[in-house]
Design a protein around this motif. Structure first.
Motif, mmCIF file in Angstrom:
data_model
loop_
_atom_site.group_PDB
_atom_site.id
_atom_site.type_symbol
_atom_site.label_atom_id
_atom_site.label_comp_id
_atom_site.label_asym_id
_atom_site.label_seq_id
_atom_site.Cartn_x
_atom_site.Cartn_y
_atom_site.Cartn_z
ATOM 1 N N PRO A 12 0.405 -1.030 0.238
ATOM 2 C CA PRO A 12 -0.178 -0.227 -0.250
ATOM 3 C C PRO A 12 1.014 0.811 0.100
ATOM 4 C CG PRO A 12 -0.232 -1.471 1.596
ATOM 5 C CD PRO A 12 -0.072 -2.278 1.182
ATOM 6 N N ILE A 14 1.190 5.651 0.226
ATOM 7 C CA ILE A 14 0.495 6.982 0.863
ATOM 8 C C ILE A 14 1.365 7.778 -0.182
ATOM 9 C CG2 ILE A 14 -0.107 8.728 3.121
ATOM 10 C CD1 ILE A 14 0.398 5.338 4.594
ATOM 11 N N ALA A 40 -4.449 5.353 -4.026
ATOM 12 C CA ALA A 40 -3.797 5.618 -3.314
ATOM 13 C C ALA A 40 -4.144 6.209 -1.978
ATOM 14 C CB ALA A 40 -2.635 5.496 -3.274
ATOM 15 N N LYS A 41 -4.158 6.381 -0.712
ATOM 16 C CA LYS A 41 -4.323 7.242 -0.052
ATOM 17 C C LYS A 41 -3.440 8.978 -0.168
ATOM 18 C CE LYS A 41 -6.331 4.558 2.490
ATOM 19 N NZ LYS A 41 -7.923 4.047 3.049
ATOM 20 N N GLU A 84 -4.281 3.165 9.627
ATOM 21 C CA GLU A 84 -5.736 2.484 9.136
ATOM 22 C C GLU A 84 -5.058 1.833 7.502
ATOM 23 O OE1 GLU A 84 -8.469 4.262 5.677
ATOM 24 O OE2 GLU A 84 -8.822 5.380 6.864
ATOM 25 N N THR A 85 -3.818 2.297 6.872
ATOM 26 C CA THR A 85 -3.430 1.979 5.475
ATOM 27 C C THR A 85 -2.364 0.321 6.220
ATOM 28 O OG1 THR A 85 -2.588 3.905 4.663
ATOM 29 C CG2 THR A 85 -1.451 1.793 3.589
#
Length: 172
Positions: A12, A14, A40-41, A84-85
């Protein structure tokens, strides 16, 4: 098979964009950048604003954040998104000498959370004395929370919750 390879490109991501004060409030720019890196965040931080926030007391900090349309500092936002991720959460332990936050995976059981402190805590887990952080603050002390029935005993199947303040019972 892809999981076993643990490819960096499968991890993941960010994206943290350092923008100026105008960019912090500019919806058009933010939407454009979000579209570029989706799914993506994304976080938008103004390093200049973060630097100014460091020297202010809590009331002035909140007033400055409000003037930019922000609820919390960029650093706090980054911490929330990272937790969170990575599917993490924290719980607290408190004693006479210190209060400490411990990071655990979401959905960790009480024995697994105890094991983060020390492996013997997990192996010899008996029970966890748990009180919610807000209930503890409102009561003023663990004794006060216990007097109003806010401290509860949880067993091995208890799933830890964010904001738990815990004292583990164990025997090794």
């Amino acid at each position: 098979l892809l999981q076993e390879l643990q490819l960096l490109t499968m991890k993941p991501v960010i994206y943290v964009f350092n923008v100026d004060e105008a960019g912090l409030q500019g919806q058009a720019l933010q939407e454009e950048l979000i579209d570029i890196v989706a799914p993506a965040k994304v976080i938008f931080i103004c390093a200049k604003l973060e630097n100014e926030l460091r020297g202010l007391d809590e009331n002035d900090r909140q007033e400055l954040l409000d003037s930019y349309g922000q609820n919390e500092s960029g650093l706090i936002q980054l911490i929330h998104v990272a937790y969170e991720t990575l599917s993490l959460q924290s719980y607290l332990t408190a004693g006479e000498k210190e209060v400490r936050a411990w990071t655990i995976p979401k959905d960790a059981t009480a024995p697994q959370a105890a094991g983060v402190i020390h492996g013997d805590f997990e192996r010899g887990f008996i029970a966890a004395q748990v009180v919610n952080y807000d209930d503890l603050i409102n009561a003023g002390s663990v004794g006060g929370a216990r007097a109003v029935g806010k401290v509860r005993t949880e067993g091995k199947d208890y799933i830890m919750q964010p904001g738990d303040v815990v004292e583990f019972r164990f025997n090794v």
